[in-house]
Design a protein around this motif. Sequence first.
Motif, mmCIF file in Angstrom:
data_model
loop_
_atom_site.group_PDB
_atom_site.id
_atom_site.type_symbol
_atom_site.label_atom_id
_atom_site.label_comp_id
_atom_site.label_asym_id
_atom_site.label_seq_id
_atom_site.Cartn_x
_atom_site.Cartn_y
_atom_site.Cartn_z
ATOM 1 N N ASP A 134 0.841 -1.206 0.000
ATOM 2 C CA ASP A 134 0.000 0.000 0.000
ATOM 3 C C ASP A 134 0.867 1.243 0.000
ATOM 4 O O ASP A 134 1.998 1.227 0.499
ATOM 5 C CB ASP A 134 -0.861 0.045 1.284
ATOM 6 N N MET A 135 0.305 2.338 -0.532
ATOM 7 C CA MET A 135 1.027 3.610 -0.460
ATOM 8 C C MET A 135 0.407 4.460 0.643
ATOM 9 O O MET A 135 -0.799 4.633 0.690
ATOM 10 C CB MET A 135 0.949 4.347 -1.806
ATOM 11 N N TYR A 161 -3.723 11.362 -7.164
ATOM 12 C CA TYR A 161 -3.751 12.774 -6.766
ATOM 13 C C TYR A 161 -2.367 13.417 -6.713
ATOM 14 O O TYR A 161 -2.256 14.632 -6.680
ATOM 15 C CB TYR A 161 -4.538 13.000 -5.479
ATOM 16 N N LYS A 166 -6.963 6.600 -6.173
ATOM 17 C CA LYS A 166 -6.983 8.071 -6.236
ATOM 18 C C LYS A 166 -6.091 8.673 -5.154
ATOM 19 O O LYS A 166 -5.478 9.706 -5.353
ATOM 20 C CB LYS A 166 -8.413 8.587 -6.085
ATOM 21 N N ALA A 185 -5.734 8.552 -0.492
ATOM 22 C CA ALA A 185 -6.636 8.689 0.655
ATOM 23 C C ALA A 185 -6.162 9.670 1.719
ATOM 24 O O ALA A 185 -6.834 9.842 2.720
ATOM 25 C CB ALA A 185 -6.833 7.318 1.293
ATOM 26 N N ASP A 208 -15.504 4.152 -8.294
ATOM 27 C CA ASP A 208 -16.124 5.218 -9.076
ATOM 28 C C ASP A 208 -16.550 4.665 -10.446
ATOM 29 O O ASP A 208 -15.706 4.316 -11.272
ATOM 30 C CB ASP A 208 -15.085 6.342 -9.246
ATOM 31 N N PRO A 209 -17.855 4.589 -10.686
ATOM 32 C CA PRO A 209 -18.324 4.003 -11.945
ATOM 33 C C PRO A 209 -17.733 4.709 -13.171
ATOM 34 O O PRO A 209 -17.509 4.073 -14.198
ATOM 35 C CB PRO A 209 -19.849 4.202 -11.903
ATOM 36 N N ILE A 266 -17.984 -2.662 -0.193
ATOM 37 C CA ILE A 266 -18.333 -1.398 -0.846
ATOM 38 C C ILE A 266 -18.675 -1.637 -2.318
ATOM 39 O O ILE A 266 -17.948 -2.316 -3.024
ATOM 40 C CB ILE A 266 -17.181 -0.377 -0.692
ATOM 41 N N ARG A 267 -19.778 -1.055 -2.753
ATOM 42 C CA ARG A 267 -20.283 -1.199 -4.127
ATOM 43 C C ARG A 267 -20.351 -2.670 -4.556
ATOM 44 O O ARG A 267 -19.838 -3.056 -5.604
ATOM 45 C CB ARG A 267 -19.435 -0.379 -5.108
ATOM 46 N N ARG A 298 -9.388 6.188 8.738
ATOM 47 C CA ARG A 298 -9.803 6.259 7.331
ATOM 48 C C ARG A 298 -10.924 7.263 7.163
ATOM 49 O O ARG A 298 -10.945 8.035 6.222
ATOM 50 C CB ARG A 298 -10.292 4.891 6.858
ATOM 51 N N ARG A 351 -10.739 11.114 5.164
ATOM 52 C CA ARG A 351 -11.705 11.604 4.158
ATOM 53 C C ARG A 351 -13.088 11.534 4.767
ATOM 54 O O ARG A 351 -13.773 10.531 4.647
ATOM 55 C CB ARG A 351 -11.639 10.747 2.892
ATOM 56 N N PHE A 365 -20.278 7.478 2.916
ATOM 57 C CA PHE A 365 -20.208 6.198 2.209
ATOM 58 C C PHE A 365 -20.627 5.064 3.135
ATOM 59 O O PHE A 365 -21.369 4.164 2.756
ATOM 60 C CB PHE A 365 -18.790 5.917 1.706
ATOM 61 N N ARG A 421 -24.273 5.230 3.610
ATOM 62 C CA ARG A 421 -24.937 4.815 2.387
ATOM 63 C C ARG A 421 -24.827 3.300 2.193
ATOM 64 O O ARG A 421 -25.766 2.645 1.766
ATOM 65 C CB ARG A 421 -24.292 5.529 1.214
ATOM 66 N N ARG A 433 -27.268 0.335 1.044
ATOM 67 C CA ARG A 433 -27.090 -0.210 -0.299
ATOM 68 C C ARG A 433 -26.768 -1.703 -0.250
ATOM 69 O O ARG A 433 -26.001 -2.129 0.580
ATOM 70 C CB ARG A 433 -25.906 0.521 -0.955
HETATM 71 P P1 FDA Z 1 -14.340 8.580 -4.951
HETATM 72 O O1 FDA Z 1 -14.104 8.738 -3.491
HETATM 73 O O2 FDA Z 1 -13.700 9.571 -5.860
HETATM 74 O O3 FDA Z 1 -15.884 8.584 -5.238
HETATM 75 C C1 FDA Z 1 -16.402 8.593 -6.600
HETATM 76 C C2 FDA Z 1 -17.678 7.779 -6.700
HETATM 77 O O4 FDA Z 1 -17.383 6.381 -6.471
HETATM 78 C C3 FDA Z 1 -18.737 8.102 -5.686
HETATM 79 O O5 FDA Z 1 -19.524 9.192 -6.099
HETATM 80 C C4 FDA Z 1 -19.527 6.801 -5.632
HETATM 81 O O6 FDA Z 1 -20.350 6.657 -6.757
HETATM 82 C C5 FDA Z 1 -18.442 5.768 -5.746
HETATM 83 N N1 FDA Z 1 -17.918 5.414 -4.426
HETATM 84 C C6 FDA Z 1 -16.688 5.655 -3.970
HETATM 85 N N2 FDA Z 1 -16.540 5.147 -2.740
HETATM 86 C C7 FDA Z 1 -17.717 4.600 -2.411
HETATM 87 C C8 FDA Z 1 -18.209 3.948 -1.268
HETATM 88 N N3 FDA Z 1 -17.432 3.782 -0.203
HETATM 89 N N4 FDA Z 1 -19.471 3.501 -1.258
HETATM 90 C C9 FDA Z 1 -20.255 3.696 -2.328
HETATM 91 N N5 FDA Z 1 -19.854 4.318 -3.439
HETATM 92 C C10 FDA Z 1 -18.609 4.767 -3.494
HETATM 93 N N6 FDA Z 1 -5.437 4.837 -0.950
HETATM 94 C C11 FDA Z 1 -4.140 5.124 -0.678
HETATM 95 O O7 FDA Z 1 -3.808 6.293 -0.459
HETATM 96 N N7 FDA Z 1 -3.210 4.113 -0.636
HETATM 97 C C12 FDA Z 1 -3.528 2.818 -0.911
HETATM 98 O O8 FDA Z 1 -2.645 1.945 -0.876
HETATM 99 C C13 FDA Z 1 -4.880 2.509 -1.230
HETATM 100 N N8 FDA Z 1 -5.270 1.239 -1.508
HETATM 101 C C14 FDA Z 1 -6.555 0.998 -1.950
HETATM 102 C C15 FDA Z 1 -6.909 -0.294 -2.347
HETATM 103 C C16 FDA Z 1 -8.186 -0.516 -2.848
HETATM 104 C C17 FDA Z 1 -8.553 -1.891 -3.294
HETATM 105 C C18 FDA Z 1 -9.123 0.568 -2.955
HETATM 106 C C19 FDA Z 1 -10.489 0.353 -3.522
HETATM 107 C C20 FDA Z 1 -8.774 1.823 -2.513
HETATM 108 C C21 FDA Z 1 -7.508 2.054 -1.991
HETATM 109 N N9 FDA Z 1 -7.145 3.317 -1.534
HETATM 110 C C22 FDA Z 1 -5.829 3.565 -1.227
HETATM 111 C C23 FDA Z 1 -8.183 4.369 -1.305
HETATM 112 C C24 FDA Z 1 -8.346 5.284 -2.509
HETATM 113 O O9 FDA Z 1 -7.206 6.078 -2.660
HETATM 114 C C25 FDA Z 1 -9.576 6.202 -2.356
HETATM 115 O O10 FDA Z 1 -9.423 7.019 -1.232
HETATM 116 C C26 FDA Z 1 -10.902 5.462 -2.233
HETATM 117 O O11 FDA Z 1 -10.946 4.314 -3.033
HETATM 118 C C27 FDA Z 1 -12.038 6.388 -2.697
HETATM 119 O O12 FDA Z 1 -11.888 6.738 -4.056
HETATM 120 P P2 FDA Z 1 -12.773 6.087 -5.211
HETATM 121 O O13 FDA Z 1 -11.970 6.070 -6.461
HETATM 122 O O14 FDA Z 1 -13.244 4.763 -4.770
HETATM 123 O O15 FDA Z 1 -14.010 7.061 -5.401
#
Ligand code: FDA
Length: 303
Positions: free
Chosen positions: A130-131, A161, A183, A185, A224-225, A253-254, A285, A289, A295, A298, A302
């Motif tokens: 992980d980062m 980012y 993206k 976190a 993110d769809p 999630i989703r 976490r 954010r 989320f 929700r 969901r």
């Molecule tokens: P974003 O937060 O931009 O949301 C966009 C849309 O996606 C929302 O409007 C919704 O439709 C949908 N969505 C997003 N999250 C949702 C939820 N929880 N429930 C329902 N809908 C949702 N970060 C990091 O800094 N270092 C790391 O190593 C990792 N590792 C990692 C592994 C995996 C498998 C995932 C999925 C994520 C990470 N992350 C991470 C976290 C990542 O950086 C980010 O903060 C989250 O995934 C949220 O960004 P999204 O791209 O999911 O959607």
Amino acid sequence: MLRGALLFLSRQKHLRRWMETSPAAELLTRRFVAGKTLARALAVCRRLNAEGLLVSLDHLGENVTSVEEARLSRDAYIQALRAIAAEGLQATVSIKLTQFGLDLSEELCRENVEGLVAAASGLGGFVEVDMESSEYVDRTLCLVSDMHERHGAVRAVIQAYLYRSAGDIDMLCQKGIPVRLCKGAYREPHSIAFRSKRDVDANYVHLVQTLLKRGVYPGIATHDPKMVDAARRSAAALGLAPDRFEFQMLYGIRRDLQRKLIAGGYRVRLYVPYGDAWYPYLMRRLAERPANVLFIARNLLRR
Ligand code: FDA
């Protein structure tokens, strides 16, 4: 304000003790955390594999404060890798370098990570690193590159980012190191990171395209769809078979989107946390954010 409140709550020992032992709290979190023990995590893993989902197990630990704790972390992961191999499960493990002692000593961290990656390589397993926040990026990429050279069996994580990420992806692609793209976190300053969702999303789409073109089996980590659709379109335009990359999402999630992708013939890996120390993990976490609180709310509704 919400962030401050969550950080305050994350430090409350009584609340933590109650949360980590209360059956009510377990109900709230079991959608997102597999359980306290490896046995529970493996049970979740078996169930997800049977549904066609791949897994990455994340053993939740506190930021370690001693050499002994860092070694215990490594040992917990080695145990997980052995169990995964013994049962033939479709699972990797995901680690954080601060859990392996990076804040204590780079040398100690390297030793622990090498012990794990060597074990993974021997067992036919895989370690995703992980980062964490930006102060760790150089050290993390350096260690991952080194482990890749010595053992293979590692995947790096890049955060869309950060302005620097296109350059980092270029370097990782040249070395043939697999990448998970997320993206990002953490709260990072304007000077080094995009802050608006629009800019982060645009960079994410750009980096996904690069990874699909030049990367080794990229992991596209997002719920993110729009990002998912962009990746699917890019892969189709490149004529890339769906087994040449995978989507990654967090456990619970989703679930609708996860199933839809599986039904469409894509590979999806779920990041499955387990372990005792889930309370600070979840609260941090959320604090990183605060939108994630929504989320969680929700997701309770969901399916
Ligand atoms: P974003 O937060 O931009 O949301 C966009 C849309 O996606 C929302 O409007 C919704 O439709 C949908 N969505 C997003 N999250 C949702 C939820 N929880 N429930 C329902 N809908 C949702 N970060 C990091 O800094 N270092 C790391 O190593 C990792 N590792 C990692 C592994 C995996 C498998 C995932 C999925 C994520 C990470 N992350 C991470 C976290 C990542 O950086 C980010 O903060 C989250 O995934 C949220 O960004 P999204 O791209 O999911 O959607």
